[in-house]
Design a protein around this motif. Structure first.
Motif, short mmCIF file in Angstrom:
data_model
loop_
_atom_site.label_atom_id
_atom_site.label_comp_id
_atom_site.label_asym_id
_atom_site.label_seq_id
_atom_site.Cartn_x
_atom_site.Cartn_y
_atom_site.Cartn_z
N GLN A 16 6.12 -9.41 -11.94
CA GLN A 16 6.15 -10.88 -11.85
C GLN A 16 4.73 -11.44 -11.88
OE1 GLN A 16 9.04 -11.13 -8.43
NE2 GLN A 16 9.11 -13.28 -9.05
N CYS A 17 3.82 -10.77 -11.17
CA CYS A 17 2.42 -11.22 -11.14
C CYS A 17 1.83 -11.19 -12.54
CB CYS A 17 1.59 -10.32 -10.22
SG CYS A 17 1.90 -10.62 -8.49
N LYS A 18 2.13 -10.12 -13.27
CA LYS A 18 1.61 -10.01 -14.64
C LYS A 18 2.10 -11.21 -15.46
CE LYS A 18 2.02 -7.13 -18.77
NZ LYS A 18 0.76 -6.39 -18.94
N ASP A 19 3.39 -11.50 -15.36
CA ASP A 19 3.95 -12.61 -16.12
C ASP A 19 3.30 -13.94 -15.74
OD1 ASP A 19 5.57 -10.82 -17.38
OD2 ASP A 19 7.35 -11.22 -16.13
N MET A 20 2.92 -14.05 -14.45
CA MET A 20 2.33 -15.31 -13.98
C MET A 20 0.81 -15.29 -14.05
SD MET A 20 4.76 -15.87 -10.62
CE MET A 20 4.11 -17.48 -10.17
N GLU A 21 0.25 -14.20 -14.61
CA GLU A 21 -1.21 -14.06 -14.75
C GLU A 21 -1.93 -14.11 -13.40
OE1 GLU A 21 -2.60 -16.79 -17.69
OE2 GLU A 21 -1.41 -15.85 -19.27
N ILE A 22 -1.30 -13.54 -12.38
CA ILE A 22 -1.95 -13.44 -11.07
C ILE A 22 -2.76 -12.14 -11.06
CG2 ILE A 22 -1.55 -13.10 -8.60
CD1 ILE A 22 1.16 -14.62 -9.10
N PRO A 23 -4.04 -12.21 -10.69
CA PRO A 23 -4.85 -10.99 -10.66
C PRO A 23 -4.35 -10.01 -9.60
CG PRO A 23 -6.22 -12.96 -10.44
CD PRO A 23 -4.80 -13.40 -10.28
N ILE A 24 -4.27 -8.75 -9.99
CA ILE A 24 -3.83 -7.70 -9.07
C ILE A 24 -5.02 -6.82 -8.75
CG2 ILE A 24 -2.50 -5.55 -9.00
CD1 ILE A 24 -0.65 -7.77 -8.61
N VAL A 25 -5.06 -6.34 -7.51
CA VAL A 25 -6.06 -5.33 -7.16
C VAL A 25 -5.31 -4.18 -6.49
CG1 VAL A 25 -6.59 -6.58 -5.03
CG2 VAL A 25 -8.22 -4.93 -5.90
N ILE A 26 -5.65 -2.95 -6.85
CA ILE A 26 -4.97 -1.79 -6.27
C ILE A 26 -5.92 -1.12 -5.29
CG2 ILE A 26 -3.69 0.33 -6.75
CD1 ILE A 26 -3.44 -0.55 -9.63
N ASN A 27 -5.51 -1.07 -4.02
CA ASN A 27 -6.36 -0.53 -2.97
C ASN A 27 -5.62 0.54 -2.18
OD1 ASN A 27 -8.49 -2.37 -3.47
ND2 ASN A 27 -7.40 -3.94 -2.29
N THR A 28 -6.39 1.48 -1.61
CA THR A 28 -5.71 2.53 -0.83
C THR A 28 -5.52 2.17 0.63
OG1 THR A 28 -7.79 3.63 -0.29
CG2 THR A 28 -6.59 4.38 -2.27
N ASP A 29 -6.40 1.27 1.19
CA ASP A 29 -6.31 1.02 2.63
C ASP A 29 -6.60 2.32 3.39
OD1 ASP A 29 -5.82 -0.26 5.01
OD2 ASP A 29 -3.73 -0.77 4.59
N ALA A 30 -7.43 3.19 2.75
CA ALA A 30 -7.66 4.54 3.32
C ALA A 30 -8.34 4.45 4.68
CB ALA A 30 -8.51 5.36 2.35
N HIS A 31 -7.87 5.29 5.61
CA HIS A 31 -8.49 5.39 6.92
C HIS A 31 -9.26 6.70 7.05
CE1 HIS A 31 -6.03 1.92 7.73
NE2 HIS A 31 -6.47 1.84 8.97
N ASP A 32 -9.30 7.51 5.99
CA ASP A 32 -10.14 8.71 5.98
C ASP A 32 -10.40 9.09 4.52
OD1 ASP A 32 -8.35 11.13 5.09
OD2 ASP A 32 -7.11 9.98 6.49
N VAL A 33 -11.31 10.04 4.33
CA VAL A 33 -11.74 10.37 2.96
C VAL A 33 -10.59 10.91 2.10
CG1 VAL A 33 -14.18 10.70 3.47
CG2 VAL A 33 -12.60 12.62 3.75
N ASN A 34 -9.67 11.66 2.70
CA ASN A 34 -8.57 12.22 1.89
C ASN A 34 -7.69 11.14 1.29
OD1 ASN A 34 -9.27 14.88 2.65
ND2 ASN A 34 -8.25 14.54 4.60
N ARG A 35 -7.47 10.12 2.09
CA ARG A 35 -6.50 9.10 1.67
C ARG A 35 -7.02 8.23 0.51
NH1 ARG A 35 -1.31 9.12 4.66
NH2 ARG A 35 -1.62 11.18 5.47
N LEU A 36 -8.31 8.35 0.20
CA LEU A 36 -8.80 7.66 -1.00
C LEU A 36 -8.05 8.13 -2.24
CD1 LEU A 36 -12.65 7.75 -0.32
CD2 LEU A 36 -11.24 5.71 -0.51
N GLN A 37 -7.57 9.38 -2.17
CA GLN A 37 -6.87 9.97 -3.32
C GLN A 37 -5.53 9.30 -3.58
OE1 GLN A 37 -8.36 12.18 -5.12
NE2 GLN A 37 -10.04 12.64 -3.72
N GLU A 38 -5.03 8.56 -2.60
CA GLU A 38 -3.71 7.97 -2.78
C GLU A 38 -3.69 6.81 -3.77
OE1 GLU A 38 -1.75 9.41 1.43
OE2 GLU A 38 -2.54 7.38 1.30
N MET A 39 -4.85 6.49 -4.33
CA MET A 39 -4.92 5.49 -5.39
C MET A 39 -3.86 5.77 -6.46
SD MET A 39 -6.38 2.77 -6.43
CE MET A 39 -7.96 2.47 -5.64
#
Length: 569
Positions: free
Chosen positions: A509-532
DNA sequence: GCCGTTTTCGGCCCGACTGTTTTCAGTCG
């Protein structure tokens, strides 16, 4: 035994001790051990071999002994004993939001209820409301949440199913006679909740491979052999299905097993005019790759994540299929936590891990003051932290750090820092961590208020859902999207596999409405950065391309757009 | 159950919201 499996045992012990009325701090000790294992960068089995278990924080005599027993025998005597003492159904009830240990114990002691089915019946018969401390509202909440629980029942988050499927497929590839083994089904399509982890194998002698898999240590129960497939449940309860066919049938089988059913049915329909057997090409030779199926129909390859019969075949026909985002397109993470609040690593450790992933930038966005449980930062500590960030940037780590905050949208709608503080941050994320159960109008207005603030760049985990555990806030998402489009506020796909928030549908829906998206991990440690990766999968399911996602931009580009955003109306 | 001692016990992230009450307990993050 993997770290994940061991955490499941320790978590069950904690739950059963709690239900049995044990000392809460004893319970907490087990939960703390679960937390430590979740964040452990290596297999606990390897640490055990080095004799280093006792070095882990919160691992004393008892927990070390439990883990050792699990590693050597695969069983746990203390858990077995607890299971005899506490009915299993009580633990299921803990998964129902709104029901805590005290209420469950009240219900059990007064009504003798020890299964979810009995609980549901009692709620329907309005018997729960007769108990001390439980009224009509709680009774209704229980009914609603049992329904949610049933919908999820037997399903596992992609974050559990994908690593499992990866490991199984790697093992199967080592078996003699196996030419090819691939993940199919829900997992390959990136469904957020997985019903069955499916693997398709191409082999010389399928029967022999099936026999070996039947003896797999993870094939714990409900093992059924049916035609070319074997199904079982792991002892955690994840359903697994492995299909083994000859090499010549592999591609067609893989395609069918990937689904979705609605998609493959339509493809099969389109192909039915074509008299060639489905595993062959026009030339009579066998399919070598999946794109050849689409090619036979005059179509470009359709990625698994969008095979949902929701416009992908039409788009393929008229040449408007999007070129979906790839993990390597991501240039930075704009939402992470450090030891300054409730993260487990220092800023420098997070920065180095992000650099190792090839990122150009990282925003340090710890919690704001009001989130006391997460050690939220006072304005003074925030300023100190930013000094450290500036210092690190001067040291030239190879990655650029943005100063930032994840500022709480308070229950009354105010932001947790004054505007003049927000104005100084490179990146301001606003999000909700309290008042989840407010009514639609109130909670929607709160988010709208945050988006109208000229300093807020991003709204994080906009719907607040936790897969299988917590419903989304009662927000009016259309209003939020509408205002995001007008204010230019970026909306987050939170890549934490328990959240995936926004979900695939909202992303589209955001794409259709041209709303900018950002993808973040919200990581609380170095391993969780991989969850991107999970965020990228969700974005792909939402048809997003490089252009739709802001953190595919280079450091220079994103600095420019962030700089311009401070002036939004 | 773990930890860290002013070592063998006493303390262990806190605060808000909700629904039940009629002054507070349970749940949650």
């Amino acid at each position: 035994m993997t770290n994940l499996e061991i955490t499941w045992v320790l978590a069950e012990i904690a739950d059963l001790l709690e239900l049995g009325g044990e000392n809460p701090f004893k319970v907490k000790a087990y939960r703390q051990a679960v937390r430590v294992l979740h964040h452990l960068p290596e297999p606990v089995a390897v640490m055990a071999q080095r004799g280093e278990l006792a070095k882990l924080p919160g691992f004393g005599k008892t927990i070390v002994a439990t883990v050792k027993e699990l590693l050597s025998t695969g069983t746990c005597t203390s858990l077995a004993r607890l299971r005899e003492e506490v009915p299993a159904g009580l633990r299921e009830m803990l998964a129902i939001p709104g029901l805590g240990v005290r209420s469950i114990r009240t219900i059990y002691s007064h009504l003798g209820i020890s299964t979810l089915a009995e609980l549901e019946q009692a709620a329907r018969e309005k018997r729960l409301r007769t108990l001390p401390g439980i009224g009509t509202k709680s009774e209704l909440t229980v009914l609603r949440n049992i329904e949610m629980f049933r919908q999820q029942h037997g399903r596992f988050p992609l974050g559990v199913a994908l690593p499992f499927a990866n490991q199984l497929v790697a093992e199967v590839r080592t078996l003699p006679g196996v030419e090819r083994a691939e993940i199919a089904g829900d997992v390959r399509r990136g469904e957020e909740m997985v019903e069955t982890a499916r693997i398709v194998v191409g082999a010389d002698e399928p029967d022999r491979v099936l026999e070996v898999i039947a003896g797999h240590p993870q094939a714990a129960r409900d093992t059924v052999r049916e035609g070319p497939s074997i199904s079982f449940r792991t002892w955690m309860g994840l359903a697994v299905k492995v299909t083994v066919v000859s090499r010549k049938d592999f591609i067609w089988e893989w395609f069918l097993a990937t689904g979705s059913r609605a998609h493959t049915n339509r493809v099969a329909e389109m192909a039915s005019g074509n008299r060639i057997p489905p595993n062959r090409l026009n030339s009579g030779s066998f399919l070598q790759e999946e794109w050849e199926i689409y090619s036979l129909l005059g179509l470009p390859y359709i990625p698994p994540e969008i095979r949902e019969n929701c416009g992908e075949l039409e788009a393929a026909k008229d040449g408007s299929l999007p070129e979906l985002l790839l993990p390597e397109n991501i240039k930075g993470d704009l939402h992470i936590h450090t030891m300054w609040s409730d993260g487990l690593n220092t800023i420098e450790e997070m920065a180095k891990a992000a650099y190792a992933m090839g990122y150009e930038y990282l925003a340090i966005t710890d919690h704001s003051h009001s989130l006391a449980i997460a050690n939220g930062l006072s304005v003074e500590r925030l300023q100190e932290q930013w000094e450290e960030i500036r210092d690190l940037n001067r040291q030239n780590l190879g990655i650029r750090l943005f100063t930032g905050v994840e500022v709480d949208i308070l229950a009354d709608g105010r932001l947790d820092y004054p505007d003049e503080v927000l104005a100084q941050a490179d990146v301001v994320i606003a999000s909700i961590h309290s008042g989840f159960r407010q009514e639609a109008e109130k909670i929607t207005t709160r988010i709208e208020g945050a988006m109208k603030n000229p300093h807020v760049d991003i709204v994080a985990h906009p719907t607040g859902r936790m897969l299988g555990r917590r419903r989304p806030y009662d927000i009016q998402i259309e209003r939020v999207l509408d205002l995001a489009a007008r204010t230019g506020t970026w909306l987050e796909i939170n890549a934490f596999p328990d959240r995936l928030d926004l979900c695939d549908k909202h992303a589209r829906q955001c794409k259709d409405m041209e709303i900018p998206i950002v993808i973040n991990t919200d990581a609380h440690d170095v391993n969780r950065l991989q969850e991107m990766l999970y965020g990228v999968i969700t974005a792909r399911r939402g048809w997003l391309t490089v252009d739709d996602v802001m953190n595919t931009r280079s450091f220079d580009q994103i600095t420019r757009v962030l700089g311009a955003k401070g002036k939004k109306k």
